[in-house]
Motif scaffolding. Structure first.
Motif, PDB file in Angstrom:
ATOM      1  N   GLY A 159      62.895  60.722  33.243  1.00 29.84           N
ATOM      2  CA  GLY A 159      64.096  60.804  32.430  1.00 29.84           C
ATOM      3  C   GLY A 159      64.387  59.563  31.613  1.00 29.84           C
ATOM      4  N   LYS A 160      63.591  58.503  31.795  1.00 34.68           N
ATOM      5  CA  LYS A 160      63.789  57.296  31.009  1.00 34.68           C
ATOM      6  C   LYS A 160      63.176  57.492  29.619  1.00 34.68           C
ATOM      7  N   GLY A 161      63.804  56.897  28.613  1.00 33.59           N
ATOM      8  CA  GLY A 161      63.299  57.050  27.254  1.00 33.59           C
ATOM      9  C   GLY A 161      63.566  58.416  26.679  1.00 33.59           C
ATOM     10  N   VAL A 162      64.616  59.081  27.176  1.00 33.84           N
ATOM     11  CA  VAL A 162      65.009  60.403  26.670  1.00 33.84           C
ATOM     12  C   VAL A 162      66.455  60.311  26.197  1.00 33.84           C
ATOM     13  N   VAL A 163      66.693  60.668  24.941  1.00 39.70           N
ATOM     14  CA  VAL A 163      68.018  60.518  24.340  1.00 39.70           C
ATOM     15  C   VAL A 163      68.466  61.845  23.731  1.00 39.70           C
ATOM     16  N   LEU A 164      69.720  62.207  23.959  1.00 42.28           N
ATOM     17  CA  LEU A 164      70.314  63.368  23.303  1.00 42.28           C
ATOM     18  C   LEU A 164      71.067  62.886  22.065  1.00 42.28           C
ATOM     19  N   ALA A 165      70.642  63.342  20.897  1.00 42.12           N
ATOM     20  CA  ALA A 165      71.331  63.018  19.647  1.00 42.12           C
ATOM     21  C   ALA A 165      72.169  64.231  19.257  1.00 42.12           C
ATOM     22  N   GLU A 166      73.478  64.075  19.273  1.00 47.48           N
ATOM     23  CA  GLU A 166      74.369  65.222  19.105  1.00 47.48           C
ATOM     24  C   GLU A 166      74.649  65.572  17.654  1.00 47.48           C
ATOM     25  N   THR A 167      74.433  64.635  16.737  1.00 51.98           N
ATOM     26  CA  THR A 167      74.645  64.902  15.320  1.00 51.98           C
ATOM     27  C   THR A 167      73.408  64.482  14.531  1.00 51.98           C
ATOM     28  N   LYS A 168      73.329  64.975  13.292  1.00 53.30           N
ATOM     29  CA  LYS A 168      72.192  64.606  12.450  1.00 53.30           C
ATOM     30  C   LYS A 168      72.165  63.103  12.200  1.00 53.30           C
ATOM     31  N   LYS A 169      73.321  62.502  11.975  1.00 54.02           N
ATOM     32  CA  LYS A 169      73.387  61.057  11.733  1.00 54.02           C
ATOM     33  C   LYS A 169      72.903  60.282  12.948  1.00 54.02           C
ATOM     34  N   ALA A 170      73.328  60.725  14.137  1.00 49.96           N
ATOM     35  CA  ALA A 170      72.886  60.064  15.372  1.00 49.96           C
ATOM     36  C   ALA A 170      71.382  60.222  15.551  1.00 49.96           C
ATOM     37  N   ALA A 171      70.871  61.418  15.236  1.00 47.80           N
ATOM     38  CA  ALA A 171      69.433  61.668  15.360  1.00 47.80           C
ATOM     39  C   ALA A 171      68.641  60.751  14.441  1.00 47.80           C
ATOM     40  N   GLU A 172      69.099  60.627  13.209  1.00 48.15           N
ATOM     41  CA  GLU A 172      68.415  59.745  12.261  1.00 48.15           C
ATOM     42  C   GLU A 172      68.404  58.301  12.748  1.00 48.15           C
ATOM     43  N   SER A 173      69.524  57.854  13.288  1.00 49.71           N
ATOM     44  CA  SER A 173      69.633  56.475  13.774  1.00 49.71           C
ATOM     45  C   SER A 173      68.693  56.221  14.947  1.00 49.71           C
ATOM     46  N   VAL A 174      68.674  57.164  15.907  1.00 53.69           N
ATOM     47  CA  VAL A 174      67.821  56.993  17.094  1.00 53.69           C
ATOM     48  C   VAL A 174      66.346  57.028  16.707  1.00 53.69           C
ATOM     49  N   ILE A 175      65.955  58.011  15.882  1.00 58.05           N
ATOM     50  CA  ILE A 175      64.554  58.146  15.481  1.00 58.05           C
ATOM     51  C   ILE A 175      64.089  56.903  14.730  1.00 58.05           C
ATOM     52  N   ASN A 176      64.897  56.448  13.765  1.00 58.60           N
ATOM     53  CA  ASN A 176      64.499  55.293  12.961  1.00 58.60           C
ATOM     54  C   ASN A 176      64.496  54.004  13.790  1.00 58.60           C
ATOM     55  N   ALA A 177      65.398  53.915  14.773  1.00 59.33           N
ATOM     56  CA  ALA A 177      65.412  52.733  15.644  1.00 59.33           C
ATOM     57  C   ALA A 177      64.139  52.670  16.473  1.00 59.33           C
ATOM     58  N   PHE A 178      63.748  53.818  17.054  1.00 58.93           N
ATOM     59  CA  PHE A 178      62.511  53.849  17.838  1.00 58.93           C
ATOM     60  C   PHE A 178      61.304  53.526  16.955  1.00 58.93           C
ATOM     61  N   LYS A 179      61.285  54.093  15.754  1.00 58.33           N
ATOM     62  CA  LYS A 179      60.138  53.881  14.872  1.00 58.33           C
ATOM     63  C   LYS A 179      60.049  52.428  14.398  1.00 58.33           C
ATOM     64  N   SER A 180      61.201  51.753  14.259  1.00 53.27           N
ATOM     65  CA  SER A 180      61.171  50.344  13.864  1.00 53.27           C
ATOM     66  C   SER A 180      60.535  49.474  14.943  1.00 53.27           C
ATOM     67  N   LEU A 181      60.491  50.013  16.171  1.00 54.07           N
ATOM     68  CA  LEU A 181      59.841  49.315  17.291  1.00 54.07           C
ATOM     69  C   LEU A 181      58.396  49.773  17.475  1.00 54.07           C
ATOM     70  N   ASN A 182      57.908  50.583  16.531  1.00 57.66           N
ATOM     71  CA  ASN A 182      56.549  51.148  16.598  1.00 57.66           C
ATOM     72  C   ASN A 182      56.344  52.002  17.846  1.00 57.66           C
ATOM     73  N   ALA A 183      57.417  52.642  18.292  1.00 53.56           N
ATOM     74  CA  ALA A 183      57.314  53.509  19.461  1.00 53.56           C
ATOM     75  C   ALA A 183      56.900  54.911  19.027  1.00 53.56           C
ATOM     76  N   ASN A 184      56.074  55.551  19.835  1.00 50.13           N
ATOM     77  CA  ASN A 184      55.690  56.937  19.586  1.00 50.13           C
ATOM     78  C   ASN A 184      56.717  57.858  20.231  1.00 50.13           C
ATOM     79  N   ILE A 185      57.279  58.764  19.448  1.00 43.18           N
ATOM     80  CA  ILE A 185      58.331  59.631  19.960  1.00 43.18           C
ATOM     81  C   ILE A 185      58.056  61.099  19.641  1.00 43.18           C
ATOM     82  N   LEU A 186      58.637  61.952  20.463  1.00 47.91           N
ATOM     83  CA  LEU A 186      58.693  63.380  20.202  1.00 47.91           C
ATOM     84  C   LEU A 186      60.139  63.740  19.889  1.00 47.91           C
ATOM     85  N   VAL A 187      60.332  64.657  18.969  1.00 46.55           N
ATOM     86  CA  VAL A 187      61.652  65.207  18.689  1.00 46.55           C
ATOM     87  C   VAL A 187      61.614  66.662  19.141  1.00 46.55           C
TER      88      VAL A 187
END
Length: 317
Positions: free
Chosen positions: A172-200
């Motif tokens: 369950g670590k590294g799992v985030v619920l983004a409730e709005t489109k703005k929140a989703a964009e912020s979380v995705i771009n934050a992870f990507k700025s750290l060069n992290a590989n993510i699934l949406v």
């Protein structure tokens, strides 16, 4: 401690003399000897008359040689005489542990879950691809490398709310619920700025913070629980404060769990499903599922079933 039925089961095992004769040498390859799951597996093996050895992954090392390949343990003890290894690999040790398992396999030592199966189970994206190749349904999932694709990635999975998962996350670590489109964009771009590989991933609202864990051994569901998220939490993982409770799974859910374990080529697997309006969906297939939550909730002696799977493979009587 483990419930009346579990205690009775263990007592019966201790009173079975034919199992005690000619025991196997079984290593439990893990990191923490005090972890509930590891202690239970060792107890269960000893109850059935086997010589159980806890093997710390970090203390194992190998000799690659054309004539005398070996695996050594701290102090120089050679492990080539083991009959079987039960791997209990923490994610941070996956690479090194899988190299050790490949060496055990090359020596003809049976591994309850093999190196290839464990390695692919730890690759979340590859796991989902394998499950889909075998006709199994998952929540709609997106994967991209460039932050320029964020908006389309969000739309691809049906928009917010949605789940963002680190590929390397676990429990369950590294799992985030983004409730709005703005929140989703912020979380995705934050992870990507750290060069992290993510699934949406699509958020299944109707699951209401619940999922199913089916424990599969040798192609059979031996126990099942429902995991319920803590108040205010969407993750049902017990490590995140969720609780385990008894549940009756359907024949279809059992079929899916068994098929998922087979697709991943895992002899022991914790298969996580979620109930959606369109039917059961697979979330994950775990190659080192914990025993504490499911044994405590069900009073099933799962550790002994794992030992039995080793005996069956090696035709031990």
């Amino acid at each position: 401690m483990f419930g009346d039925r579990l205690q009775e089961s263990l007592a019966d095992l201790y009173q079975t003399p034919e199992i005690r004769e000619g025991g196997l040498k079984i290593g439990v390859l893990a990191s923490n000897p005090e972890l509930y799951s590891n202690r239970r597996i060792i107890e269960a093996g000893e109850a059935r008359g086997h010589e159980m050895q806890f093997l710390n992954v970090r203390h194992c090392y190998m000799k690659l040689d054309a004539t005398t390949p070996e695996i050594h343990y701290r102090g120089g003890r050679i492990l080539n005489d083991l009959d079987a290894v039960i791997p209990r690999i923490r994610p941070s040790m996956t690479f090194y542990a899988c190299t050790l398992l490949r060496q055990f396999e090359s020596l003809g030592i049976f591994c309850l879950n093999d190196s290839v199966a464990i390695a692919q189970s730890r690759d979340k994206l590859r796991s989902l691809q394998l499950l889909l190749e075998h006709g199994l349904a998952i929540p709609t999932t997106g994967f991209a490398n460039s932050p320029l694709d964020t908006t389309d990635l969000i739309n691809m999975v049906g928009g917010a709310p949605l789940i963002v998962k680190l590929l390397e996350g676990t429990q369950g670590k590294g799992v985030v619920l983004a409730e709005t489109k703005k929140a989703a964009e912020s979380v995705i771009n934050a992870f990507k700025s750290l060069n992290a590989n993510i699934l949406v991933q699509e958020f299944i609202k109707e699951a209401s913070g619940k999922d199913l864990r089916c424990f599969v051994i040798d192609g059979k569901v031996v126990a099942s629980i429902q995991r319920v998220a803590a108040p205010g939490e969407f993750r049902a993982n017990i490590h995140q404060g969720g609780r385990a409770e008894l549940v009756k799974v359907t024949a279809e859910e059992k079929r899916i769990a068994i098929k998922a374990a087979k697709a991943m080529n895992l002899k022991v697997a914790g298969v996580d499903l979620i109930r959606s309006n369109s039917g059961p969906l697979l979330l994950e297939v775990n190659s080192s599922p914990g025993l504490q939550g499911i044994e405590t909730a069900t009073n099933e002696d799962i550790a002994s079933r794992m030992i039995t799977a080793v005996e069956k493979r090696l035709q031990h009587k």
